[in-house]
Design a protein around this motif. Structure first.
Motif, PDB file in Angstrom:
ATOM      1  N   MET A   1       0.841  -1.190   0.000  1.00  0.00           N
ATOM      2  CA  MET A   1       0.000   0.000   0.000  1.00  0.00           C
ATOM      3  C   MET A   1       0.882   1.248   0.000  1.00  0.00           C
ATOM      4  N   ALA A   2       0.394   2.281  -0.678  1.00  0.00           N
ATOM      5  CA  ALA A   2       1.141   3.535  -0.774  1.00  0.00           C
ATOM      6  C   ALA A   2       1.196   4.227   0.592  1.00  0.00           C
TER       7      ALA A   2
ATOM      8  N   ALA B   1      -0.516   9.141  -6.851  1.00  0.00           N
ATOM      9  CA  ALA B   1      -0.174   8.363  -8.045  1.00  0.00           C
ATOM     10  C   ALA B   1      -1.110   7.168  -8.182  1.00  0.00           C
ATOM     11  N   ALA B   2      -1.414   6.514  -7.078  1.00  0.00           N
ATOM     12  CA  ALA B   2      -2.325   5.365  -7.097  1.00  0.00           C
ATOM     13  C   ALA B   2      -3.719   5.783  -7.563  1.00  0.00           C
ATOM     14  N   ARG B   3      -4.165   6.956  -7.096  1.00  0.00           N
ATOM     15  CA  ARG B   3      -5.483   7.454  -7.527  1.00  0.00           C
ATOM     16  C   ARG B   3      -5.485   7.732  -9.029  1.00  0.00           C
ATOM     17  N   LYS B   4      -4.408   8.369  -9.511  1.00  0.00           N
ATOM     18  CA  LYS B   4      -4.312   8.707 -10.934  1.00  0.00           C
ATOM     19  C   LYS B   4      -4.302   7.444 -11.794  1.00  0.00           C
ATOM     20  N   ILE B   5      -3.553   6.442 -11.330  1.00  0.00           N
ATOM     21  CA  ILE B   5      -3.463   5.179 -12.072  1.00  0.00           C
ATOM     22  C   ILE B   5      -4.834   4.509 -12.141  1.00  0.00           C
TER      23      ILE B   5
END
Length: 90
Positions: free
Chosen positions: A1-2, A10-14
């Motif tokens: 997990m980030a 970045a995880a949200r954008k991905i």
């Protein structure tokens, strides 16, 4: 997990990008399926119309990076030759 804020962002954008690409890929497959079905029925006019709609979708997917541009080009080329052959070799 980030853990870091930047990694979380970045995880949200991905996740957003993945959803968009999934939608685009699905759309391309739908257009391709319509061309395939028209070819199988042997209706040249329907096959040409479906191909005319599918070609820009493939090009758009390639330009957006959903599929490789050579893959799009290859699919367009092969579909084009199959659509031309509809009704001739029955």
């Amino acid at each position: 997990m980030a853990n870091t804020p930047s990694a979380k962002k970045a995880a949200r954008k991905i996740a957003r990008r993945t959803a968009i690409n999934k939608s685009r890929r699905s759309r391309v497959r739908t257009f391709l399926r319509k061309v395939e079905e028209a070819i199988l029925t042997g209706d040249k006019a329907a096959a040409q119309a479906a191909f005319k709609a599918a070609e820009p979708e493939l090009a758009r997917a390639a330009s957006k990076g959903v599929i490789h541009r050579n893959t799009a080009s290859r699919k367009i080329s092969r579909l084009s030759s199959r659509v031309k052959a509809v009704g001739t070799a029955s």
